[in-house]
Design an enzyme around this catalytic site. Sequence first.
Site, PDB file in Angstrom:
ATOM      1  N   ASP A  34       3.199   5.191   0.850  1.00  0.00           N
ATOM      2  CA  ASP A  34       4.352   5.974   0.410  1.00  0.00           C
ATOM      3  C   ASP A  34       3.843   7.313  -0.113  1.00  0.00           C
ATOM      4  OD1 ASP A  34       6.866   6.765  -0.303  1.00  0.00           O
ATOM      5  OD2 ASP A  34       7.084   5.375  -1.980  1.00  0.00           O
ATOM      6  N   ASP A  91       8.223   9.634   5.227  1.00  0.00           N
ATOM      7  CA  ASP A  91       7.119   9.622   4.271  1.00  0.00           C
ATOM      8  C   ASP A  91       6.637   8.240   3.862  1.00  0.00           C
ATOM      9  OD1 ASP A  91       9.486   9.108   2.932  1.00  0.00           O
ATOM     10  OD2 ASP A  91       8.817  10.020   1.068  1.00  0.00           O
ATOM     11  N   GLU A  92       7.063   7.198   4.555  1.00  0.00           N
ATOM     12  CA  GLU A  92       6.557   5.873   4.210  1.00  0.00           C
ATOM     13  C   GLU A  92       6.532   4.972   5.431  1.00  0.00           C
ATOM     14  OE1 GLU A  92       8.934   3.275   1.720  1.00  0.00           O
ATOM     15  OE2 GLU A  92      10.702   4.541   2.045  1.00  0.00           O
TER      16      GLU A  92
END
Length: 373
Positions: A16, A110-111
């Site tokens: 993350d 983003d993860e």
Amino acid sequence: MTEHSAPDTRKIIHVDMDAFYASVEQRDDPSLRGKPLAVGGSAKRGVVAAASYEARKFGVKSAMPGVTARRRCPQLLFVKPRFEVYRAVSRQLHLIFARYTDFIEPLSLDEAYLDVTADIAGIGSATAIAEAIRGDIRTELQLTASAGVSYNKFIAKVASDQNKPDGVFVVRPTEGADFVAGLPARRFYGVGPRTAERMSALGIQTGADIRAQSLIFLEQHFGKSAQYLYRASRGEDYRAVRPDRERKSIGGERTYAEDLTADSDLRDALEHIVDIVWERIAANQARGRTVTLKVKYADFQQITRARSVSPAVDSREGFEQLSRELLNALLPVVKGVRLLGLTLSTLEPAEELSRHEGEGIAEPRPVQESLAF
């Protein structure tokens, strides 16, 4: 997709990025570094899409109205989002992931979940792989990421938040049940403020409290979430990391600097969102049967209207027509509109966190830690 590793022996990393949008802006503009920053919105209008850690110290959060964010942090700086840049960085991020595993399940820009059981890089442990990935991100992208390392997706995702920002947290198979037992009930998926209040009224505060309840009790009080809560509270989650995980919906929305009240302005705004969303739909070669219109009024009241059709929507014209019909049904508006959004849903059944395919509730099995963490 065939299961590529047995549930009891998996090594899963949840990566993350730390304050992703804000961190990219601070990386690209040195004058923003070390300052409280909000991406999206403004001091008067809009909604915060992301906040830097400097801003979070003042209580600024994503999805917070810009006016509230400025009230909490008078020195807050606002910047416009650059989604094309964030997407480009996300692609670089996935190239880094691919050095260490073929099994990458993105959750957002983003993860992502990574199954590193096979250890194709020959590093030796999941923790070492997580550190290698974070090192590559720091060196090549000048950004930081946090990681959770565990034997299943649920625990890995929760663990990635334990040592944020820029940290790693490891939960081994023999530690999973105890780790989950100590979690606040609100850390479980789907336990929002209202569910947390219901749990509190029943004397349920932690994962251990959930585990103490029978499946029948959980079904009586929490319905469809019961099996998930039953399994997760025991540290169980049999889902595999799925690189081919299908999107459930594709959408987009816009918050306007001034409230829209005229029918013509609202129709023009809708056309712009149709363009944006259809570009994303076409890029994903998606088809869906439900179009949903989201409207947020000046007083922050929010409504959605949806229509489902068969066969699935597969053209811009069809998507635009349904979108217009949904908006026309709301016109004329009595109060100004501050946000419009559109979503195309594929109506695929949600993946159940609590069940392994073809498997029912079973007693917890002894854990054998056969691979290095």
